[in-house]
Scaffold this active site. Structure first.
Site, PDB file in Angstrom:
ATOM      1  N   HIS A 243       0.808  -1.210   0.000  1.00 47.33           N
ATOM      2  CA  HIS A 243       0.000   0.000   0.000  1.00 47.33           C
ATOM      3  C   HIS A 243       0.845   1.265   0.000  1.00 47.33           C
ATOM      4  CE1 HIS A 243      -4.307  -1.468   0.773  1.00 47.33           C
ATOM      5  NE2 HIS A 243      -3.593  -2.464   0.313  1.00 47.33           N
TER       6      HIS A 243
ATOM      7  N   SER B 255      -0.416  -1.258  -6.086  1.00 49.04           N
ATOM      8  CA  SER B 255      -0.180  -2.420  -6.925  1.00 49.04           C
ATOM      9  C   SER B 255       0.573  -2.021  -8.183  1.00 49.04           C
ATOM     10  CB  SER B 255      -1.516  -3.051  -7.332  1.00 49.04           C
ATOM     11  OG  SER B 255      -2.163  -3.585  -6.214  1.00 49.04           O
TER      12      SER B 255
ATOM     13  N   LYS C 241     -14.288  -8.162  -7.978  1.00 47.25           N
ATOM     14  CA  LYS C 241     -13.471  -9.065  -8.798  1.00 47.25           C
ATOM     15  C   LYS C 241     -12.824 -10.141  -7.919  1.00 47.25           C
ATOM     16  CE  LYS C 241     -10.159  -8.927 -12.572  1.00 47.25           C
ATOM     17  NZ  LYS C 241      -9.429  -8.084 -13.513  1.00 47.25           N
ATOM     18  N   ASP C 242     -12.332  -9.734  -6.738  1.00 47.46           N
ATOM     19  CA  ASP C 242     -11.743 -10.723  -5.825  1.00 47.46           C
ATOM     20  C   ASP C 242     -12.788 -11.716  -5.340  1.00 47.46           C
ATOM     21  OD1 ASP C 242      -9.237  -9.703  -6.076  1.00 47.46           O
ATOM     22  OD2 ASP C 242      -9.240  -8.588  -4.194  1.00 47.46           O
TER      23      ASP C 242
ATOM     24  N   GLU D 158       5.329 -33.638  -0.196  1.00 49.66           N
ATOM     25  CA  GLU D 158       4.126 -33.126  -0.838  1.00 49.66           C
ATOM     26  C   GLU D 158       4.507 -32.426  -2.140  1.00 49.66           C
ATOM     27  OE1 GLU D 158       1.541 -34.651   0.470  1.00 49.66           O
ATOM     28  OE2 GLU D 158       0.430 -32.944   1.254  1.00 49.66           O
TER      29      GLU D 158
END
Lengths: 411, 185
Positions: free
Chosen positions: A213, A217, A241-242, A285
């Site tokens: 922040h 972005s 959108k998220d 894994e």
């Protein structure tokens, strides 16, 4: 961005003393975000939500789990059979770990493709690398807790990595074990740390967001926002959108939880740990396989361990290894090719890591390991110097308004 | 709805609402319902698990208990008092005027066979275990049980007679399998 005036008197009273509402408004609602973010920018928030899901399910699992060598395996089976919805919570936690890594790996490659690590976002990137390292430690210790065969032998192999350290190696390993083999003290401390580390990750995520922040972005064209015409408020555009991305992720995650819950797991881990019998084929894994392949590619024990840890830590140097001043691979025709080669290389490493170290897997593993480091140490600096980037658009807004024509060259 | 469908996105309908309002409210409703449904399994894991519920009955062999003796068995993690009462104790329990009791209940409603008194041995005040099971224990002023925590006196039917407890000792569900064994729960 004007400071809002709160009409609700309770909100105003609180906000004057503790400006949480102003903060939330600035950082979550009005927060100016580049208006050209594509769906690859969803995975950061998705990873954050998966972290919350992991902590929530983990807290409830811990209410039923017993960290003792003679009770752990049975307590996990009890969760599966007797605890109300225990099977659901455990399967979400198990598959959630895989999806956490899926989100974070996509997030990481997004950063590599679009040059998100470049100034002034180097610290943001480094904190991200620390998050991945902590995630790996957390996932590894969590995998030990059910005390199955893979848990036990995975723990044995990974802790033995530290025996490669000259002189003090063996002392460090028995310090890690709290004994002379992986045993009850090891299980106890792994449980304690498995509960602790997610909160460390949470704190690192907070720093990650703070750093994000500070400079906002990055974006697919990789040029800075130059004014209000380049940005849109975070809410409602990116919250929606998220949320949409979250819906898709949940469909896939719950698809695995309900229809193929053990897809990512190893059947051997449903056999209780036996310190006297090693399974014929030990694999970690899936999310650790590429690093496991690097470990095995190098015939020297100490160098193998160094290469494995180095393969993650080298990411810290990426902001300085990449010498190009252009952020986005969209305008870097040569780097873009090497990016996809590198991604393929990581997939090859994962494939090699899943197979026994025999025959041509050894050669392929060594070549892929060589290329992994070659990419960072040689390709990144050289391409940065030699490549001639395509012309950048004047602004984010200009690139968006130019329509699809500008996008055509992008795969 | 057909009117709404005709208006442009965000455009006002006749009653002042927009299609966007409708989408917002339906989305939030579905989201809130989904979140509530997702939270329920987490909460439900804290309820008694199946293996815990499976332990909810206990069979007891009564053969060794002589008249005037008592045994304590464990049912659901709690003590259950089983006392084989003497004729005098039964008579004492039945001679009391029921309406005078703090928690009025006739002795006949608290036993299935007069000799066998079966009670959950947890004081109804704050959960301590009353004394009176062992031969040396004080049994309080009414010959039943006495809770040492806050001084509640229970009679030979396990009824509260004096002290802060609000109710009689609970009678658990049980049934006699035959003359010499009982299943509690």
């Amino acid at each position: 961005m004007s400071k809002p005036t709160w009409t609700n008197p309770v909100v105003r009273w609180i906000d004057y003393r503790l400006p949480v509402f102003t903060f939330a408004n600035e950082q979550l609602i009005e927060y100016p975000t580049p208006k050209n973010l594509n769906y690859w920018w969803n995975f950061g928030s998705l990873a954050g939500i998966v972290l919350v899901i992991m902590i929530a399910t983990g807290i409830f699992l811990a209410m039923h789990y017993t960290p003792h060598v003679s009770l752990a395996f049975a307590s996990v089976e009890r969760i599966m059979r007797d605890v109300n919805y225990g099977w659901l919570i455990r399967y979400i936690h198990m598959n959630g770990a895989s999806f956490f890594f899926i989100c974070v790996y996509i997030h990481l490659f997004r950063g590599l493709y679009y040059g998100s690590y470049k100034s002034p976002r180097e610290l943001l990137w480094i904190i991200g690398v620390l998050i991945i390292l902590t995630m790996m430690a957390t996932a590894f210790m969590g995998y030990v807790l059910p005390w199955g065969q893979m848990s036990f032998w995975g723990a044995t192999v990974i802790t033995n990595l530290f025996s490669a350290i000259p002189v003090v190696g063996q002392s460090i390993v028995s310090w890690l074990w709290g004994g002379f083999s992986v045993d009850n003290p090891t299980l106890n401390r792994f449980f304690s740390l498995h509960y602790l580390l997610p909160f460390i990750i949470f704190a690192l995520v907070f720093l990650h967001l703070w750093a994000l922040h500070a400079h906002h972005s990055s974006n697919p064209v990789g040029i800075d926002m130059k004014g209000p015409q380049d940005s849109i408020p975070f809410h409602p555009y990116y919250t929606v959108k998220d949320a949409f991305g979250l819906g898709v992720l949940m469909l896939v995650l719950l698809g695995f939880v309900f229809f193929a819950p053990n897809f990512f797991g190893e059947p051997d881990n449903y056999i209780e740990a036996n310190p006297l019998v090693t399974p014929t084929h030990i694999v970690p894994e899936w999310y650790l396989l590429p690093f496991y392949a690097i470990l095995r590619a190098i015939p020297n024990k100490l160098l193998g361990v160094i290469a494995m840890f180095g393969s993650i830590l080298i990411l810290v140097l990426v902001p300085w290894l990449d010498t190009s001043r252009v952020r986005s691979a969209r305008f870097r025709p040569v780097y873009r090719v090497f990016f996809w080669v590198f991604l393929l290389d990581c997939i090859v490493l994962g494939y090699v890591g899943a197979n026994p170290p025999e025959g041509y897997f050894i050669t392929v593993g060594q070549l892929a390991t060589f290329w992994y480091f070659f990419h960072f140490v040689i390709v990144l600096p050289l391409v940065g110097w030699l490549e001639r980037p395509r012309p950048l658009p004047d602004s984010i807004s200009a690139s968006v308004m130019a329509g699809k024509g500008k996008e055509a060259g992008h795969a | 709805m057909s009117d709404t469908a005709m208006t442009a996105p965000g455009g006002h309908d006749d009653d002042g609402t927009t299609r966007r309002d409708f989408l917002l409210f339906t989305t939030l409703t579905v989201g809130a319902t989904g979140a509530a449904l997702a939270v329920w399994p987490l909460i439900d894991t804290m309820n008694p698990a199946k293996d815990v519920l499976a332990l909810s009955s206990t069979e007891v062999d009564l053969t060794p208990v002589q008249e005037g003796q008592a045994i304590t068995v464990v049912w659901r993690g709690k003590p259950v008092f089983i006392r084989r009462r003497t004729q005098a104790e039964i008579a004492a329990a039945r001679s009391v005027k029921v309406s005078d009791l703090p928690d009025p209940q006739p002795d006949t409603a608290r036993v299935k066979q007069p000799a066998w008194l079966i009670l959950v041995g947890v004081c109804t005040h704050l959960g301590c275990i009353p004394l009176g099971q062992k031969s040396g224990d004080t049994r309080g002023d009414y010959g039943g049980w006495f809770c040492p925590c806050h001084g509640s006196h229970y009679d030979t039917s396990g009824r509260i007679r004096r002290g802060p407890a609000p109710a009689n000792l609970t009678v658990p569900p049980y049934e006699f399998l035959n003359d010499n064994s009982v299943r509690i729960g």
